[in-house]
Write a protein that holds these residues in place. Structure first.
Motif, PDB file in Angstrom:
ATOM      1  N   UNK A   1       0.901  -1.071  -0.095  1.00  0.00           N
ATOM      2  CA  UNK A   1      -0.211  -0.046   0.116  1.00  0.00           C
ATOM      3  C   UNK A   1       1.103   1.317  -0.114  1.00  0.00           C
ATOM      4  N   UNK A   2       0.378   2.179  -0.241  1.00  0.00           N
ATOM      5  CA  UNK A   2       1.072   3.636  -0.400  1.00  0.00           C
ATOM      6  C   UNK A   2      -0.018   4.705  -0.138  1.00  0.00           C
ATOM      7  N   UNK A 103      -0.208  -7.147   0.414  1.00  0.00           N
ATOM      8  CA  UNK A 103      -0.698  -7.294   1.696  1.00  0.00           C
ATOM      9  C   UNK A 103      -1.623  -8.283   2.235  1.00  0.00           C
ATOM     10  N   UNK A 104      -2.490  -8.659   1.250  1.00  0.00           N
ATOM     11  CA  UNK A 104      -3.559  -9.436   1.211  1.00  0.00           C
ATOM     12  C   UNK A 104      -3.049 -10.954   0.909  1.00  0.00           C
ATOM     13  N   UNK A 109      -3.566  -5.274  -7.884  1.00  0.00           N
ATOM     14  CA  UNK A 109      -3.011  -4.194  -8.460  1.00  0.00           C
ATOM     15  C   UNK A 109      -3.971  -2.972  -8.257  1.00  0.00           C
ATOM     16  N   UNK A 110      -3.698  -1.969  -7.377  1.00  0.00           N
ATOM     17  CA  UNK A 110      -4.471  -1.193  -6.945  1.00  0.00           C
ATOM     18  C   UNK A 110      -4.132   0.200  -7.400  1.00  0.00           C
TER      19      UNK A 110
END
Length: 123
Positions: A1-2, A103-104, A109-110
């Motif tokens: 995440x960022x 992390x999941x 890809x977010x």
């Protein structure tokens, strides 16, 4: 995440310049692409510019030659230099980045967005 935090907006006269900054909460070497969008009330968010990890750039036609996107991987920053600003450039500007989240249970890809910074160009 960022997490992305945009800054640098403000009030400027037509023909003036502003530089927007986007600070990432971690290394941006794998965030590909990063970019900027903008939005005005009642309208969809509009693409402005993207930059890839190898620094290839892409611009929306109305900002070509006026806006320049850049990235500093060492500083975890992306910038948007805006010149020859016009009243129609008035909008909230959003920093953007696409990155994998491991992390999941499965990698995803977010799309990540900054909080927006207001740019107002007076005529």
């Amino acid at each position: 995440q960022v997490q992305l935090v945009g800054s640098g907006g403000g009030l400027v006269q037509a023909g003036g310049s502003l530089t927007l900054s986007c600070a990432a909460s971690r290394s941006i070497v794998d965030i590909n692409p990063m970019g900027w969008y903008r939005q005005t009330p009642g309208k969809a968010r509009e693409f402005l510019a993207t930059i890839t990890t190898d620094r290839s750039t892409n611009y929306e036609d109305s900002v070509k030659g006026r806006f320049t996107i850049s990235r500093d991987n060492a500083a975890n920053m992306v910038y948007l230099q805006m010149n020859s600003l016009k009243p129609e450039d008035t909008a909230v500007y959003y920093c953007y980045g696409k990155a994998w989240d491991y992390s999941g249970v499965r990698p995803a890809l977010n799309d990540y967005w900054g909080q927006g910074t207001q740019v107002t160009v007076s005529s």
